[in-house]
Design an enzyme around this catalytic site. Structure first.
Site, mmCIF file in Angstrom:
data_model
loop_
_atom_site.group_PDB
_atom_site.id
_atom_site.type_symbol
_atom_site.label_atom_id
_atom_site.label_comp_id
_atom_site.label_asym_id
_atom_site.label_seq_id
_atom_site.Cartn_x
_atom_site.Cartn_y
_atom_site.Cartn_z
ATOM 1 N N HIS A 207 -1.356 -0.206 -9.659
ATOM 2 C CA HIS A 207 -1.919 -1.164 -8.695
ATOM 3 C C HIS A 207 -2.444 -2.432 -9.390
ATOM 4 C CE1 HIS A 207 -3.787 -1.317 -4.408
ATOM 5 N NE2 HIS A 207 -3.532 -2.537 -4.851
ATOM 6 N N ARG B 205 0.857 -1.183 0.000
ATOM 7 C CA ARG B 205 0.000 0.000 0.000
ATOM 8 C C ARG B 205 0.897 1.238 0.000
ATOM 9 N NH1 ARG B 205 -3.423 -2.996 -1.370
ATOM 10 N NH2 ARG B 205 -5.476 -3.370 -0.459
ATOM 11 N N GLU C 257 -4.493 7.123 -4.981
ATOM 12 C CA GLU C 257 -4.691 6.414 -6.254
ATOM 13 C C GLU C 257 -6.004 6.847 -6.877
ATOM 14 O OE1 GLU C 257 -4.223 2.207 -5.549
ATOM 15 O OE2 GLU C 257 -2.147 2.454 -4.919
HETATM 16 C C1 DGY Z 1 -5.431 -6.440 -2.539
HETATM 17 O O1 DGY Z 1 -5.995 -7.519 -2.740
HETATM 18 O O2 DGY Z 1 -5.364 -5.942 -1.422
HETATM 19 C C2 DGY Z 1 -4.820 -5.748 -3.700
HETATM 20 O O3 DGY Z 1 -4.179 -4.597 -3.367
HETATM 21 C C3 DGY Z 1 -5.824 -5.561 -4.791
HETATM 22 O O4 DGY Z 1 -5.804 -6.780 -5.444
#
Ligand code: DGY
Length: 320
Positions: free
Chosen positions: A286, A238, A267
């Site tokens: 992402h 993240r 984002e």
């Molecule tokens: C998640 O699953 O947390 C990813 O960041 C999105 O697939």
């Protein structure tokens, strides 16, 4: 009567059909863009379940509007978009989709690691921009991957899958995690270290930790200053875990060598973000779990969690 549920984005027909067998489905029809907040706030008023994505902020304000809500099924393993504490207080089950995306996300993490170390994007653009005049000894030289040291921050499922890949490249694997994982150490020959040692010794620092108040800006000026000048930072977890201003300074001033980022604090990352101006940054939108097979599996898992949640069964992947 079937329980009413909301799906916040257009998802695969086969998944919608499965949910529709059990639930009355309201689905936001756009595949690319999130449901506007004011519409979401209205639509949750009489639903018992919500199938949502990381683009939806499920906070106290939204939950105040959703008195009948029983289950929040997030189509993601991360769930920092949801106020878990408020959900728990209200007895709302929150579910996620771990497991099915582990290998796909580890693949992408390694792709980013390879792309940054060997300057793949820069090299491809070098040809496309007409700059390749002759082969030259030090042209577009990068950093080796084979035989180097990787430091993984967060040894969960995906961290372990990255460690397995690293072993194939004969890398020494260091890791830092809240709890030491003796079983993984034994199985993969990885070494537990404190954060500072990991930062100082690694050629690649890979962030795999969940985003929580404790990991917010975990990597900032001090941490970046501990890293080698030749080191590469990879973040597929993240964006908020890395202080982006500090990262920009470190990259610009050769404090570290490069960064591979699949995630950003905001984002979509704004087009004029300073990090996007640097040649030693590889940026992705992402896409860690974005293989066709995995995204379909995630949607099915989120659907199963939702169906179980609204029909009074215990979903397979409960967060709270
Ligand atoms: C998640 O699953 O947390 C990813 O960041 C999105 O697939």
């Amino acid at each position: 009567m079937k329980p009413k549920i909301l799906i916040t984005r257009k998802i695969a027909d086969e998944v919608v059909s499965k949910i529709s067998e059990v639930c009355e489905v309201d689905m936001w029809p756009d595949e690319e863009r999130p449901i506007p907040r004011e519409i979401l706030e209205k639509k949750v008023e009489d639903i018992e379940g919500i199938f949502c994505l990381i683009t939806e902020t499920i906070d106290e304000k939204l939950l105040n509007n959703a008195p009948k809500l029983k289950v929040i099924s997030n189509m993601a393993v991360g769930h920092n978009n949801i106020d878990i504490n408020v959900a728990k207080e209200r007895g709302i089950t929150v579910t996620n989709t771990p497991g099915v995306l582990t290998e796909t996300t580890a693949d992408l993490t390694f792709a980013l690691l390879m792309a940054t170390s060997r300057r793949i994007i820069e090299a491809s653009n070098f040809i496309r921009n007409g700059n390749w005049k002759a082969w030259a000894p030090m042209q577009l030289t990068g950093q080796d991957v084979f035989g180097t040291t990787i430091g993984i921050i967060g040894m969960g499922r995906i961290g372990e899958a990255v460690a397995r890949r690293a072993k194939g490249f004969d890398m020494k694997v260091l890791y830092y995690n809240r709890n030491r994982k003796h079983d993984i150490e034994e199985m993969l020959g990885v070494h537990y270290t404190d954060m500072d040692t990991l930062l100082q010794q690694s050629d690649f620092v890979v962030i795999m930790a969940p985003y929580t108040p404790e990991t917010n800006n975990l990597i900032s000026h001090r941490e970046l200053s501990l890293m080698k000048n030749s080191a590469i930072l990879i973040n597929t977890a993240r964006g908020g875990i890395v202080d982006e201003d500090a990262l920009y300074q470190a990259l610009k001033n050769n404090g570290i060598w490069a960064a591979g980022l699949d995630v950003f604090a905001t984002e979509p990352v704004p087009f004029d973000h300073p990090l996007l101006t640097l040649p030693n940054v590889v940026t992705l939108p992402h896409i860690g779990s974005a293989s066709i097979r995995t995204r379909i599996k995630m949607a099915h898992l989120a659907a199963d969690n939702l169906i179980n949640g609204v029909t009074g069964k215990i979903p397979a992947h409960v967060v709270v």
